[in-house]
Design a protein around this motif. Structure first.
Motif, short mmCIF file in Angstrom:
data_model
loop_
_atom_site.label_atom_id
_atom_site.label_comp_id
_atom_site.label_asym_id
_atom_site.label_seq_id
_atom_site.Cartn_x
_atom_site.Cartn_y
_atom_site.Cartn_z
N UNK A 24 0.83 -1.20 0.00
CA UNK A 24 0.00 0.00 0.00
C UNK A 24 0.87 1.25 0.00
N UNK A 25 1.95 1.22 0.79
CA UNK A 25 2.87 2.36 0.82
C UNK A 25 3.53 2.57 -0.54
N UNK A 26 3.92 1.46 -1.18
CA UNK A 26 4.56 1.55 -2.49
C UNK A 26 3.58 2.11 -3.52
N UNK A 27 2.33 1.62 -3.48
CA UNK A 27 1.33 2.08 -4.43
C UNK A 27 1.04 3.57 -4.23
N UNK A 28 0.98 4.00 -2.98
CA UNK A 28 0.73 5.42 -2.71
C UNK A 28 1.87 6.28 -3.24
N UNK A 29 3.09 5.79 -3.10
CA UNK A 29 4.24 6.53 -3.64
C UNK A 29 4.14 6.66 -5.15
N UNK A 30 3.66 5.63 -5.82
CA UNK A 30 3.49 5.69 -7.27
C UNK A 30 2.40 6.69 -7.65
N UNK A 31 1.33 6.74 -6.86
CA UNK A 31 0.27 7.71 -7.11
C UNK A 31 0.79 9.13 -6.89
N UNK A 32 1.63 9.31 -5.91
CA UNK A 32 2.23 10.62 -5.69
C UNK A 32 3.13 11.00 -6.87
N UNK A 33 3.80 10.00 -7.44
CA UNK A 33 4.69 10.27 -8.57
C UNK A 33 3.93 10.78 -9.79
N UNK A 34 2.70 10.30 -9.96
CA UNK A 34 1.89 10.78 -11.09
C UNK A 34 0.92 11.87 -10.65
N UNK A 35 1.07 12.34 -9.40
CA UNK A 35 0.36 13.49 -8.86
C UNK A 35 -1.16 13.29 -8.82
N UNK A 36 -1.55 12.12 -8.29
CA UNK A 36 -2.97 11.82 -8.19
C UNK A 36 -3.27 11.09 -6.87
N UNK A 37 -2.41 11.25 -5.88
CA UNK A 37 -2.56 10.55 -4.60
C UNK A 37 -3.84 10.94 -3.88
N UNK A 38 -4.36 12.13 -4.14
CA UNK A 38 -5.59 12.57 -3.46
C UNK A 38 -6.80 11.75 -3.87
N UNK A 39 -6.69 10.97 -4.94
CA UNK A 39 -7.80 10.15 -5.41
C UNK A 39 -7.63 8.68 -5.03
N UNK A 40 -6.73 8.37 -4.12
CA UNK A 40 -6.37 6.99 -3.82
C UNK A 40 -7.57 6.13 -3.45
N UNK A 41 -8.56 6.68 -2.77
CA UNK A 41 -9.66 5.88 -2.26
C UNK A 41 -10.96 6.05 -3.07
N UNK A 42 -10.82 6.67 -4.23
CA UNK A 42 -11.98 6.79 -5.12
C UNK A 42 -12.09 5.55 -5.99
#
Length: 260
Positions: free
Chosen positions: A118-136
């Protein structure tokens, strides 16, 4: 490469791709662009010839070895291929399935992942600048958002190369510009080669360091992006070099300028 008894989809093609390159593959519809990418990560097997990954012949690998190849050579599709009922974060973690060992690989099928994933996936979402949508849920995303999730899912694989098959074809110009800027930043930060199919010649020249042109399944030319000229395009597209490349180019070009 041949489909059944039909004509060759690709023939006589010999390409080498290096880590520092961003390659755009262009050409008329039916030129063999998608087939080329599918051969590169062994979604298809060539009927003749070889596919090498870091000098290793992957032409005839199968089973676990084939899964490993597809894990190392990430693929981004035009239609995103997300699981709509899963959240954005869960979709990205799916990209790690091939790396998990029992019993986590079994639990992951039930949407149970180790915390580190989950931490790794969140880091990837941050890399593409969309981490705020992680739980959508993924089926509530716009096209541009969905494509960035698909990119993050590929990043979670920690690929050695990234392939993208018409990743902006279904996007509006603003979303397309963000996706291309994201891919360019990943190439720069991670040092992985990117091969992308594009219909827009102008955009291919802006994004790529090298342009490979296919026509009727054969290599028409292969040149640095800054050496693509009207004569080369005429050889590729015939008497109307821009007829496959002009949709939304002006608007997309302006959008690209706002992010680069």
């Amino acid at each position: 490469m041949r489909y059944g008894a039909g004509p060759a989809a690709l023939s006589g093609l010999n390409l080498s791709i290096h880590a520092q390159e961003r390659i755009a593959v262009i050409g008329p519809s039916g030129a063999g662009k998608s087939t080329l990418l599918r051969l590169m990560n062994r979604l298809m097997r060539p009927t003749i010839g070889q596919v090498l990954l870091d000098g290793r012949d992957i032409t005839h690998v199968h089973g676990r070895a084939l899964c490993d190849v597809r894990h190392q050579v990430g693929m981004i599709f035009q239609q995103f291929n997300l699981v709509g009922r899963l959240t954005v974060l869960q979709n990205v973690m799916v990209g790690r399935l091939a790396s998990l060992r029992l019993p986590w690989s079994v639990l992951a099928l039930g949407r149970v992942f180790p915390g580190a994933e989950a931490d790794r996936a969140m880091a990837c979402l941050e890399e593409v600048r969309i981490a705020d949508l992680a739980h959508r849920r993924a089926d509530r995303l716009s096209g541009g958002q969905a494509q960035r999730v698909a990119i993050a899912r590929v990043l979670a694989q920690e690929p050695r190369a990234i392939l993208a098959d018409e990743p902006i074809a279904s996007l509006d110009p603003s979303s397309a510009s963000i996706v291309l800027e994201t891919l360019e930043r990943i190439h720069h930060d991670r040092g992985v080669p990117i091969v992308i199919n594009l219909h827009h010649v102008d955009i291919a020249q802006r994004f790529a360091t090298r342009v490979v042109a296919l026509r009727a399944g054969r290599l028409c030319w292969d040149a640095p992006a800054d050496r693509v000229d009207p004569d080369r395009l005429a050889a590729l597209y015939g008497d109307a070099p821009d007829r496959h490349a002009r949709n939304d180019v002006d608007r997309l070009g302006r959008a690209l300028e706002t992010v680069t």
